[in-house]
Design an enzyme around this catalytic site. Structure first.
Site, PDB file in Angstrom:
ATOM      1  N   SER A 103      42.434 -14.458 -25.653  1.00 19.82           N
ATOM      2  CA  SER A 103      43.338 -14.143 -24.537  1.00 19.82           C
ATOM      3  C   SER A 103      44.676 -13.672 -25.091  1.00 19.82           C
ATOM      4  O   SER A 103      45.066 -14.050 -26.198  1.00 19.82           O
ATOM      5  CB  SER A 103      43.552 -15.412 -23.711  1.00 19.82           C
ATOM      6  OG  SER A 103      44.691 -15.304 -22.908  1.00 19.82           O
ATOM      7  N   SER A 104      45.397 -12.900 -24.273  1.00 24.40           N
ATOM      8  CA  SER A 104      46.743 -12.475 -24.697  1.00 24.40           C
ATOM      9  C   SER A 104      47.694 -13.674 -24.839  1.00 24.40           C
ATOM     10  O   SER A 104      48.756 -13.546 -25.440  1.00 24.40           O
ATOM     11  CB  SER A 104      47.321 -11.453 -23.707  1.00 24.40           C
ATOM     12  OG  SER A 104      47.372 -12.000 -22.408  1.00 24.40           O
ATOM     13  N   CYS A 105      47.276 -14.839 -24.292  1.00 22.89           N
ATOM     14  CA  CYS A 105      48.094 -16.064 -24.444  1.00 22.89           C
ATOM     15  C   CYS A 105      48.140 -16.549 -25.884  1.00 22.89           C
ATOM     16  O   CYS A 105      48.933 -17.434 -26.209  1.00 22.89           O
ATOM     17  CB  CYS A 105      47.533 -17.180 -23.579  1.00 22.89           C
ATOM     18  SG  CYS A 105      47.648 -16.825 -21.848  1.00 22.89           S
ATOM     19  N   TYR A 132      45.953 -24.311 -24.175  1.00 22.56           N
ATOM     20  CA  TYR A 132      44.911 -23.271 -24.048  1.00 22.56           C
ATOM     21  C   TYR A 132      44.980 -22.313 -25.243  1.00 22.56           C
ATOM     22  O   TYR A 132      43.966 -21.988 -25.859  1.00 22.56           O
ATOM     23  CB  TYR A 132      45.186 -22.543 -22.740  1.00 22.56           C
ATOM     24  CG  TYR A 132      44.363 -21.334 -22.415  1.00 22.56           C
ATOM     25  CD1 TYR A 132      43.047 -21.452 -21.991  1.00 22.56           C
ATOM     26  CD2 TYR A 132      44.932 -20.058 -22.458  1.00 22.56           C
ATOM     27  CE1 TYR A 132      42.310 -20.333 -21.628  1.00 22.56           C
ATOM     28  CE2 TYR A 132      44.208 -18.938 -22.094  1.00 22.56           C
ATOM     29  CZ  TYR A 132      42.885 -19.081 -21.687  1.00 22.56           C
ATOM     30  OH  TYR A 132      42.168 -17.965 -21.326  1.00 22.56           O
ATOM     31  N   LYS A 136      42.223 -21.431 -28.159  1.00 24.38           N
ATOM     32  CA  LYS A 136      41.738 -20.046 -28.306  1.00 24.38           C
ATOM     33  C   LYS A 136      41.956 -19.536 -29.739  1.00 24.38           C
ATOM     34  O   LYS A 136      41.099 -18.856 -30.306  1.00 24.38           O
ATOM     35  CB  LYS A 136      42.474 -19.134 -27.318  1.00 24.38           C
ATOM     36  CG  LYS A 136      42.068 -19.367 -25.881  1.00 24.38           C
ATOM     37  CD  LYS A 136      40.838 -18.552 -25.567  1.00 24.38           C
ATOM     38  CE  LYS A 136      40.167 -18.953 -24.297  1.00 24.38           C
ATOM     39  NZ  LYS A 136      38.823 -18.459 -24.162  1.00 24.38           N
ATOM     40  N   HIS A 176      45.318 -17.062 -10.968  1.00 24.70           N
ATOM     41  CA  HIS A 176      46.281 -16.224 -11.681  1.00 24.70           C
ATOM     42  C   HIS A 176      47.064 -15.415 -10.636  1.00 24.70           C
ATOM     43  O   HIS A 176      46.753 -15.441  -9.447  1.00 24.70           O
ATOM     44  CB  HIS A 176      45.551 -15.266 -12.637  1.00 24.70           C
ATOM     45  CG  HIS A 176      44.975 -15.942 -13.845  1.00 24.70           C
ATOM     46  ND1 HIS A 176      43.695 -16.419 -13.879  1.00 24.70           N
ATOM     47  CD2 HIS A 176      45.509 -16.230 -15.059  1.00 24.70           C
ATOM     48  CE1 HIS A 176      43.452 -16.963 -15.061  1.00 24.70           C
ATOM     49  NE2 HIS A 176      44.537 -16.859 -15.802  1.00 24.70           N
TER      50      HIS A 176
END
Ligand SMILES: NC(=O)C1=CN([C@@H]2O[C@H](COP(=O)(O)OP(=O)(O)OC[C@H]3O[C@@H](n4cnc5c(N)ncnc54)[C@H](OP(=O)(O)O)[C@@H]3O)[C@@H](O)[C@H]2O)C=CC1
Ligand SMILES: C[C@H]1O[C@H](OP(=O)(O)OP(=O)(O)OC[C@H]2O[C@@H](n3cnc4c(=O)[nH]c(N)nc43)[C@H](O)[C@@H]2O)[C@@H](O)[C@@H](O)C1=O
Length: 306
Positions: A103-105, A132, A136, A176
């Site tokens: 994820s971009s997170c 999270y 990831k 989201h």
């Protein structure tokens, strides 16, 4: 190919399965009852029983900023356990290819935009989704370590930007931004409300891809798996402010009213725009405009109400 998809009942999984490219493969899509990824033993048994050519790992504990803040321990432990169980089960069964979803997170909160893959692990993470992101990053690194040390294993990670679309979750506790907006606009329109509240001042920026485009990009990369780098962003290449997303959705859904801002709500990263240079080099770009994506998501929302 025989492909095992985890998380097949989720938004990404369902979009992958509904895509035309899925018909070229034999898909194994176990439900959570058939495959509890929190159990290594059950996961390993199922992977060994099927011995797929490729695993696409889409399962996870997934939610927006509110859900992440409410349960950082769950987001950390469950995503870490699911990730390590599927990756280690794949290794134990000799599955040679695995596509993991990041994820971009995973990027540091202050990293320069657009975010390039080599910037992962170069700085402090965004506190609103740190649990999270840690999970990831760890699972992505586990994939990289195995690929680097075992010549027969090719385990890679795609890092998508924020996603929205058909099969999204609209409950405000977990949604989201875009599904949250769709529901808010629908409620405002049907209840005749003249104002809608935006979390924060609306100036932070996000990149959102329509989930069927993300599925298209994933299948495209499956066909070019050997050329796919160890970690690669999947993005649209541009972002909008939160206020702009609300304005676009109001137009598509047909609500005319005022926006207010609740400055007590969390806003997270200021910007997380992905660099798309690697995906562009491989020759892929998403096709759906924001307006068309919102329209299709709204239609899905309406259909799911009836
Ligand atoms: N949505 C987004 O904006 C983004 C998503 N991603 C990543 O994409 C992937 C898919 O996300 P998305 O489809 O949106 O998420 P969803 O929440 O829609 O789907 C999650 C899936 O995981 C399954 N699952 C959860 N826990 C378990 C478990 N213990 N055992 C087996 N299956 C389980 C769910 O099953 P069930 O239906 O039974 O609950 C569901 O199929 C995730 O890795 C996510 O991190 C990355 C960037 C953005
Ligand atoms: C993809 C990524 O997504 C998550 O991060 P996020 O991008 O911050 O999540 P989000 O989509 O929920 O919010 C985007 C922005 O939008 C603003 N905002 C306004 N009004 C509403 C609103 O009504 N709901 C929500 N949810 N956000 C709102 C909100 O304040 C924020 O500034 C990760 O936790 C993690 O799950 C992850 O992988």
């Amino acid at each position: 190919m025989k492909i095992l998809i985890t998380g097949g009942s989720g938004m990404v999984g369902k979009n992958l399965i509904e895509h035309a490219a899925a018909k070229q493969h034999e898909l194994v899509v176990p439900s959570r009852e058939e495959l509890d990824l929190l159990s290594y033993e059950k996961t390993s048994d199922l992977v060994k029983a099927h011995t797929p050519d490729l695993i696409i790992h889409c399962a996870g504990q997934v939610g927006g900023i509110h859900a992440n803040i409410a349960d950082p321990a769950g987001f950390l432990v469950n995503n870490l356990d699911m990730g390590r169980n599927i990756v280690l089960s794949a290794q134990a069964a000799g599955v040679s290819k695995l596509l993991n979803l990041g994820s971009s997170c995973m990027y540091p909160r202050l990293a320069e935009n657009p975010l390039r893959e080599e910037q992962v692990l170069t700085g402090e993470l965004e506190p609103t989704n740190e649990g999270y992101a840690l999970a990831k990053i760890t699972v992505a690194r586990l994939c990289s370590y195995l690929s680097a040390t075992k010549p027969n294993l090719h385990y890679k990670t795609l890092m998508p930007c924020n996603l929205f679309g058909k099969h999204d979750k609209f409950d405000p506790k977990v949604s989201h931004l875009l599904p949250a907006i769709v529901k808010k606009m629908h409620d405002a329109k049907t209840q005749g409300l003249d104002s809608v509240e935006i979390w924060g001042d609306g100036t932070v920026r996000r990149e959102f891809m329509f989930a069927s485009d993300m599925a298209d990009g994933t299948w495209y990369m499956v066909d070019r798996f050997e050329r796919l780098p160890d970690m690669m962003n999947l993005g649209v290449g541009h972002d909008y402010s939160i206020n702009e997303y609300y304005e676009a959705a109001a137009k598509v859904i047909g609500w005319k009213g005022k926006f207010t801002h609740d400055l007590s709500k969390p806003v997270g990263m200021k910007q997380k725009l992905l660099s798309v240079s690697r995906q562009t080099e491989l020759g892929w770009a998403p096709k759906t405009s924001l307006e068309e994506g919102i329209q299709q998501t709204y239609q899905f929302f309406l259909d799911s109400q009836s």
